[in-house]
Design an enzyme around this catalytic site. Structure first.
Site, mmCIF file in Angstrom:
data_model
loop_
_atom_site.group_PDB
_atom_site.id
_atom_site.type_symbol
_atom_site.label_atom_id
_atom_site.label_comp_id
_atom_site.label_asym_id
_atom_site.label_seq_id
_atom_site.Cartn_x
_atom_site.Cartn_y
_atom_site.Cartn_z
ATOM 1 N N GLY A 39 13.026 79.419 39.660
ATOM 2 C CA GLY A 39 14.412 78.760 40.733
ATOM 3 C C GLY A 39 14.168 78.763 41.969
ATOM 4 C CG ASP A 54 11.702 90.146 35.744
ATOM 5 O OD1 ASP A 54 10.602 89.652 36.286
ATOM 6 O OD2 ASP A 54 12.068 90.297 34.602
ATOM 7 C CG PHE A 79 8.638 81.058 31.923
ATOM 8 C CD1 PHE A 79 8.934 80.995 33.131
ATOM 9 C CD2 PHE A 79 7.809 82.622 31.590
ATOM 10 C CE1 PHE A 79 8.440 81.776 34.235
ATOM 11 C CE2 PHE A 79 7.255 83.364 32.713
ATOM 12 C CZ PHE A 79 7.728 82.989 34.038
ATOM 13 C CG ASN A 95 10.082 85.593 31.691
ATOM 14 O OD1 ASN A 95 10.186 86.171 32.277
ATOM 15 N ND2 ASN A 95 10.547 84.449 31.366
ATOM 16 C CE1 TYR A 145 11.830 77.586 25.826
ATOM 17 C CE2 TYR A 145 11.797 75.361 24.528
ATOM 18 C CZ TYR A 145 12.465 76.388 25.559
ATOM 19 O OH TYR A 145 13.818 76.114 25.921
ATOM 20 C CG ASN A 174 14.479 66.480 25.237
ATOM 21 O OD1 ASN A 174 14.697 66.838 23.916
ATOM 22 N ND2 ASN A 174 13.446 66.417 25.611
ATOM 23 C CB ILE A 211 3.263 57.106 27.064
ATOM 24 C CG1 ILE A 211 4.078 56.355 27.921
ATOM 25 C CG2 ILE A 211 4.139 57.151 25.692
ATOM 26 C CD1 ILE A 211 4.929 54.841 27.630
ATOM 27 N NE ARG A 286 4.091 67.481 26.020
ATOM 28 C CZ ARG A 286 5.191 67.810 26.749
ATOM 29 N NH1 ARG A 286 5.439 67.415 28.122
ATOM 30 N NH2 ARG A 286 6.292 67.609 25.914
ATOM 31 C CG ASP A 289 5.186 66.623 22.833
ATOM 32 O OD1 ASP A 289 5.955 67.368 23.370
ATOM 33 O OD2 ASP A 289 4.440 66.168 23.318
HETATM 34 N N1 UFG Z 1 6.162 63.038 27.898
HETATM 35 C C1 UFG Z 1 5.437 61.871 28.453
HETATM 36 N N2 UFG Z 1 4.765 61.982 29.280
HETATM 37 C C2 UFG Z 1 5.029 62.798 30.419
HETATM 38 C C3 UFG Z 1 5.897 63.920 30.103
HETATM 39 C C4 UFG Z 1 6.652 63.927 28.584
HETATM 40 O O1 UFG Z 1 4.728 61.175 27.352
HETATM 41 O O2 UFG Z 1 4.415 62.745 31.459
HETATM 42 C C5 UFG Z 1 6.883 62.871 26.573
HETATM 43 C C6 UFG Z 1 6.684 64.048 25.729
HETATM 44 O O3 UFG Z 1 5.512 63.970 25.116
HETATM 45 C C7 UFG Z 1 7.835 64.297 24.952
HETATM 46 C C8 UFG Z 1 8.976 63.526 25.700
HETATM 47 O O4 UFG Z 1 8.275 62.821 26.768
HETATM 48 O O5 UFG Z 1 7.609 63.503 23.660
HETATM 49 C C9 UFG Z 1 9.928 64.447 26.273
HETATM 50 O O6 UFG Z 1 8.873 65.638 26.888
HETATM 51 P P1 UFG Z 1 9.505 66.739 27.738
HETATM 52 O O7 UFG Z 1 8.476 67.318 28.324
HETATM 53 O O8 UFG Z 1 10.660 66.018 28.783
HETATM 54 O O9 UFG Z 1 10.570 67.396 27.138
HETATM 55 P P2 UFG Z 1 10.477 68.270 25.722
HETATM 56 O O10 UFG Z 1 10.875 67.324 24.517
HETATM 57 O O11 UFG Z 1 8.995 68.734 25.468
HETATM 58 O O12 UFG Z 1 11.229 69.843 25.773
HETATM 59 C C10 UFG Z 1 12.393 69.699 26.344
HETATM 60 C C11 UFG Z 1 12.583 70.955 27.184
HETATM 61 C C12 UFG Z 1 12.481 72.166 26.243
HETATM 62 C C13 UFG Z 1 13.282 72.174 25.151
HETATM 63 C C14 UFG Z 1 13.287 70.625 24.401
HETATM 64 C C15 UFG Z 1 14.130 70.404 23.330
HETATM 65 O O13 UFG Z 1 11.596 71.181 27.990
HETATM 66 O O14 UFG Z 1 12.865 73.427 26.955
HETATM 67 O O15 UFG Z 1 13.294 69.522 25.207
HETATM 68 O O16 UFG Z 1 14.201 69.246 22.788
HETATM 69 F F1 UFG Z 1 13.209 72.845 24.003
#
Ligand code: UFG
Length: 333
Positions: A39, A54, A79, A95, A145, A174, A211, A286, A289
């Site tokens: 934060g 904490d 986190f 955490n 997570y 999201n 992507i 990644r 996912d």
């Molecule tokens: N993505 C890319 N390129 C990037 C970043 C992300 O292609 O540079 C893709 C990821 O692979 C994923 C999508 O964009 O498919 C969204 O990714 P984010 O990292 O923005 O979000 P996440 O879906 O991984 O996770 C988020 C929150 C989590 C939560 C989740 C719930 O970070 O805390 O949404 O859906 F749990």
């Protein structure tokens, strides 16, 4: 008289800072607890009482609850980066899970009756047939997570059954966008989330957006997610507070717009909103996912009376672009 004293754990974070603003707008008295590990001090609203510390430190929490007559804890302190959790699961279990245990111990000892918990779509893993996810669907996380948040949900459920504590668990999809004022927004170091990285690319701070995979089981091959505006999430928490005070029981809700957008669709929409070309290239998947995560949010709409105001992703991206333009370096300037 109704006790409107609320403690926001993680109130200096992205979602926490927007939550605090909403509570203040609705005349709640707000106490923030944050260890400032992710934060920002600059995101803490000057109108709150702030305790730096904490949530894994029970003595610290006991002291806060002894000083403040708290009715509800909004627990947003965790986190939350999926790829980081794949690399360092213990950091997440330590955490997130220990934080929940210590917080509940302190709430029990100090007779704090209510908790609203930030859970996540990541507790579901890969939904069957990529269908919209409802509250009772099986929870089988595919990253640490999500697993840590599922453990937190379960710990909270069992503790509430044997103590005078009620909870509302809110499973966000999201979280995205920023406050319309442009004064608070998303600022992570390093940034890993899609929309802020797309904004960085549009702004020229990053050359190309990667992507992560175009061979998923989705119409265009890129991951589909349900993007929900941060202000709509904050609204749901206010409704959850009211639910707890009125019904004196516990419940769980999925919070999403119920519409899915692929990574490619987000990039195209951002090009339209910003008028910038936004270079993007396909790169490797990644780890961690799921193909598709889209909420069935009927229950939250029906029982809480939740009505998300941002019903299209273009408007959500516009608020993120507004934040990028007003604070290009986030809270650092
Ligand atoms: N993505 C890319 N390129 C990037 C970043 C992300 O292609 O540079 C893709 C990821 O692979 C994923 C999508 O964009 O498919 C969204 O990714 P984010 O990292 O923005 O979000 P996440 O879906 O991984 O996770 C988020 C929150 C989590 C939560 C989740 C719930 O970070 O805390 O949404 O859906 F749990």
């Amino acid at each position: 008289m109704e006790n409107k004293n609320v403690l926001v754990a993680g109130g200096a974070g992205y979602i926490g800072s927007h939550m605090v603003q909403k509570l203040l707008d609705d005349n709640y008295h707000v106490v923030v607890v944050d260890n400032l590990s992710t934060g920002h001090r600059a995101a803490i609203n000057p109108k709150v009482t702030f305790y730096e510390g904490d949530t894994r430190d029970k003595n610290f929490l006991d002291n806060v609850f002894e000083n403040e007559n708290i009715n509800t804890v909004i627990h947003m302190d965790a986190f939350s980066i999926v790829p980081e959790s794949m690399k360092d699961p213990l950091k997440y279990f330590d955490n997130n899970v220990i934080g929940m245990i210590k917080l509940l111990e302190s709430m029990v000892d100090n007779h704090v009756p209510n908790i609203v918990f930030s859970s996540t779509a990541a507790t579901f893993g890969n939904p069957i047939n990529n269908k919209k996810i409802s509250e009772d669907d099986p929870q089988d996380p595919i990253n640490p997570y999500g697993e840590s948040k599922l453990m937190m949900e379960k710990i909270m459920k069992w503790v509430s059954q044997s103590n005078d504590i009620n909870y509302v668990a809110l499973r966000y999809f999201n979280a995205s966008g920023a406050h319309p004022s442009g004064k608070i927004g998303e600022d992570h170091h390093p940034e890993t989330h899609l929309i802020p990285i797309v904004m960085q690319t549009a702004y020229g701070q990053q050359e190309v957006l990667k992507i992560f995979g175009d061979d998923y089981k989705t119409p265009d091959g890129t991951n589909v997610r349900d993007y929900i505006h941060i202000d709509d999430l904050a609204d749901a928490h206010i409704l959850a507070l009211e639910y707890l005070n009125k019904n004196k029981d516990s419940n769980t809700f999925n919070l999403g717009s119920s519409t899915g957008f692929s990574v490619k669709q987000i990039v195209d929409t951002a090009r339209k909103v910003t008028g910038k070309p936004i270079n993007a290239k396909i790169s490797n998947r990644r780890p961690g996912d799921p193909d598709v995560l889209v909420a069935d949010s009927f229950k939250a709409r029906n029982i809480l009376g939740w009505q998300p105001k941002y019903d299209n992703v273009e408007d959500i991206i516009r608020t993120a672009w507004n934040w990028k333009q007003s604070s290009p370096e986030g809270y650092e300037n």
